[in-house]
Design a protein around this motif. Structure first.
Motif, PDB file in Angstrom:
ATOM      1  N   MET A 175       0.836  -1.193   0.000  1.00  0.00           N
ATOM      2  CA  MET A 175       0.000   0.000   0.000  1.00  0.00           C
ATOM      3  C   MET A 175       0.874   1.247   0.000  1.00  0.00           C
ATOM      4  O   MET A 175       1.997   1.231   0.503  1.00  0.00           O
ATOM      5  CB  MET A 175      -0.919   0.028   1.227  1.00  0.00           C
ATOM      6  CG  MET A 175      -2.018  -0.999   1.201  1.00  0.00           C
ATOM      7  SD  MET A 175      -3.154  -0.769   2.592  1.00  0.00           S
ATOM      8  CE  MET A 175      -4.397  -1.989   2.161  1.00  0.00           C
ATOM      9  N   MET A 178      -1.976   6.803  -1.802  1.00  0.00           N
ATOM     10  CA  MET A 178      -3.236   7.018  -2.519  1.00  0.00           C
ATOM     11  C   MET A 178      -3.909   5.747  -3.007  1.00  0.00           C
ATOM     12  O   MET A 178      -4.832   5.793  -3.810  1.00  0.00           O
ATOM     13  CB  MET A 178      -2.995   7.972  -3.707  1.00  0.00           C
ATOM     14  CG  MET A 178      -2.279   9.267  -3.340  1.00  0.00           C
ATOM     15  SD  MET A 178      -3.014  10.140  -1.943  1.00  0.00           S
ATOM     16  CE  MET A 178      -4.404  10.907  -2.737  1.00  0.00           C
ATOM     17  N   GLY A 179      -3.440   4.597  -2.562  1.00  0.00           N
ATOM     18  CA  GLY A 179      -4.071   3.349  -2.991  1.00  0.00           C
ATOM     19  C   GLY A 179      -3.120   2.184  -2.855  1.00  0.00           C
ATOM     20  O   GLY A 179      -2.031   2.302  -2.287  1.00  0.00           O
ATOM     21  N   SER A 180      -3.511   1.045  -3.368  1.00  0.00           N
ATOM     22  CA  SER A 180      -2.613  -0.104  -3.355  1.00  0.00           C
ATOM     23  C   SER A 180      -1.507   0.126  -4.390  1.00  0.00           C
ATOM     24  O   SER A 180      -1.703   0.824  -5.389  1.00  0.00           O
ATOM     25  CB  SER A 180      -3.372  -1.383  -3.685  1.00  0.00           C
ATOM     26  OG  SER A 180      -3.710  -1.428  -5.061  1.00  0.00           O
ATOM     27  N   CYS A 181      -0.364  -0.462  -4.154  1.00  0.00           N
ATOM     28  CA  CYS A 181       0.746  -0.317  -5.109  1.00  0.00           C
ATOM     29  C   CYS A 181       0.349  -0.877  -6.473  1.00  0.00           C
ATOM     30  O   CYS A 181       0.739  -0.336  -7.512  1.00  0.00           O
ATOM     31  CB  CYS A 181       1.987  -1.017  -4.573  1.00  0.00           C
ATOM     32  SG  CYS A 181       2.637  -0.284  -3.062  1.00  0.00           S
ATOM     33  N   GLU A 183      -2.573  -0.813  -7.841  1.00  0.00           N
ATOM     34  CA  GLU A 183      -3.450   0.141  -8.522  1.00  0.00           C
ATOM     35  C   GLU A 183      -2.688   1.366  -9.011  1.00  0.00           C
ATOM     36  O   GLU A 183      -2.963   1.890 -10.089  1.00  0.00           O
ATOM     37  CB  GLU A 183      -4.559   0.602  -7.569  1.00  0.00           C
ATOM     38  CG  GLU A 183      -5.563  -0.464  -7.205  1.00  0.00           C
ATOM     39  CD  GLU A 183      -6.459  -0.027  -6.060  1.00  0.00           C
ATOM     40  OE1 GLU A 183      -7.544  -0.623  -5.933  1.00  0.00           O
ATOM     41  OE2 GLU A 183      -6.088   0.892  -5.304  1.00  0.00           O
ATOM     42  N   VAL A 184      -1.728   1.844  -8.223  1.00  0.00           N
ATOM     43  CA  VAL A 184      -1.049   3.104  -8.553  1.00  0.00           C
ATOM     44  C   VAL A 184      -0.046   2.896  -9.681  1.00  0.00           C
ATOM     45  O   VAL A 184      -0.152   3.504 -10.747  1.00  0.00           O
ATOM     46  CB  VAL A 184      -0.375   3.699  -7.306  1.00  0.00           C
ATOM     47  CG1 VAL A 184       0.378   4.992  -7.668  1.00  0.00           C
ATOM     48  CG2 VAL A 184      -1.423   4.007  -6.229  1.00  0.00           C
ATOM     49  N   SER A 244      -5.609  -1.457   6.181  1.00  0.00           N
ATOM     50  CA  SER A 244      -6.513  -0.329   5.916  1.00  0.00           C
ATOM     51  C   SER A 244      -5.729   0.889   5.444  1.00  0.00           C
ATOM     52  O   SER A 244      -4.900   1.431   6.179  1.00  0.00           O
ATOM     53  CB  SER A 244      -7.298   0.024   7.182  1.00  0.00           C
ATOM     54  OG  SER A 244      -8.053   1.208   6.992  1.00  0.00           O
ATOM     55  N   LEU A 245      -6.019   1.318   4.227  1.00  0.00           N
ATOM     56  CA  LEU A 245      -5.330   2.474   3.657  1.00  0.00           C
ATOM     57  C   LEU A 245      -5.601   3.745   4.454  1.00  0.00           C
ATOM     58  O   LEU A 245      -4.757   4.642   4.516  1.00  0.00           O
ATOM     59  CB  LEU A 245      -5.768   2.665   2.203  1.00  0.00           C
ATOM     60  CG  LEU A 245      -5.114   3.821   1.447  1.00  0.00           C
ATOM     61  CD1 LEU A 245      -3.613   3.605   1.302  1.00  0.00           C
ATOM     62  CD2 LEU A 245      -5.759   3.998   0.065  1.00  0.00           C
ATOM     63  N   HIS A 248      -3.011   5.483   6.693  1.00  0.00           N
ATOM     64  CA  HIS A 248      -1.796   6.150   6.207  1.00  0.00           C
ATOM     65  C   HIS A 248      -1.779   7.590   6.722  1.00  0.00           C
ATOM     66  O   HIS A 248      -0.729   8.116   7.082  1.00  0.00           O
ATOM     67  CB  HIS A 248      -1.731   6.134   4.674  1.00  0.00           C
ATOM     68  CG  HIS A 248      -0.417   6.622   4.132  1.00  0.00           C
ATOM     69  ND1 HIS A 248       0.675   5.801   3.999  1.00  0.00           N
ATOM     70  CD2 HIS A 248      -0.017   7.855   3.712  1.00  0.00           C
ATOM     71  CE1 HIS A 248       1.697   6.501   3.518  1.00  0.00           C
ATOM     72  NE2 HIS A 248       1.304   7.746   3.333  1.00  0.00           N
TER      73      HIS A 248
END
Length: 269
Positions: A175, A178-181, A183-184, A244-245, A248
């Protein structure tokens, strides 16, 4: 104290620090607690009574936003009083949100701009090689941080100069801000990528298992730089923060703080 007790203390300290300061990044802090505990109990040659000892191993937290964990481990190991942690992120304090080396015993480098800390650590390793010094250099980077081009320039450089005194630990919690790795910017297999750059890759499937971490450090090879890919969980140690993002940036207040303290209070070692 042993590494498990130290990891628990890091988690307890940092929850209090982030809560009091209304600070961020507790998820990242909790994911690195175990690797820091193993480093400072079983791996690093450091002396809390003589932080600038010339023969000391060097450690750089490249993912500097998890700096609260470094302050906590240093305090618990005796580099400065634990009471000092109450000053974390307060006006005029040397204990800034991103880890600071200014006036903090045991911190080698101020970091925060992702990718930079690892590159400086690589330079430290090169300097040690050229001066025929025997100390080791370690750095923790994030998996999101591995999207920085400077990380891969450093990887090429370290292999070119056979920096076997240099170990990178990747906090692979999957993670980022701004999101999961995935996704980014999907990086695929980090192990395969580092291996293709000529590094000795040591993959730890549970980066919170202290015995597995110790085995990885013991498995480093001569002649090439070493990287430990530690598969971790963001927010590890507090059930509602794990994976849980939101944590962060969120800071634990109210019921969330009370539940976090309760869980850590009930945690065994």
């Amino acid at each position: 104290m042993d590494s498990k007790e130290l990891a628990l203390r890091i988690r307890r300290d940092t929850i209090e620090m982030v809560h009091a300061a209304h600070a961020s990044h507790i998820g990242s802090v909790l994911s690195v607690a175990d690797m820091l505990a193993v480093l400072y109990t079983d791996v690093l040659n450091v002396d809390p009574g003589f932080p600038q000892m010339e023969a000391r191993d060097r450690f750089v937290l490249s993912k500097g936003h998890a700096g609260a964990a470094v302050y906590a481990v240093l305090a618990e190991c005796g580099f400065f009083p634990v009471e000092e942690l109450k000053k974390y992120y307060m006006d005029g304090s040397v204990y800034s949100g991103h880890v600071s080396g200014k006036g903090v015993p045991g911190v080698e480098l101020s970091t925060g701009s992702l990718g930079h800390g690892a590159c400086v650590a690589c330079g430290m390793a090169l300097a040690a090689k050229r001066m025929h010094k025997r100390h080791q250099v370690y750095t923790i980077v994030g998996d999101g941080e591995c999207e920085e081009g400077s990380i891969w320039e450093m990887a090429l450089f370290a292999h070119k100069y056979c920096l076997d005194n240099f170990t990178v630990i990747v906090d692979n919690n999957k993670m980022q801000a701004m999101g999961s790795c995935e996704e980014v910017i999907a990086l695929g297999s980090l192990g395969e990528k580092w291996g293709s750059f000529g590094w000795n890759v040591l993959e730890v499937l549970d980066g919170h298992d202290h015995d597995l971490l110790r085995a990885a450090f013991a498995g480093r090879r001569k002649g090439v730089p070493n990287v430990i890919i530690a598969h971790t969980v963001k927010g590890k140690g507090i059930s509602f923060m794990e994976g849980s993002l939101a944590w962060h940036y969120k800071d634990p207040q109210g019921e969330a703080y009370e539940n976090a303290v309760k869980e850590l209070g009930e945690a065994g070692v």
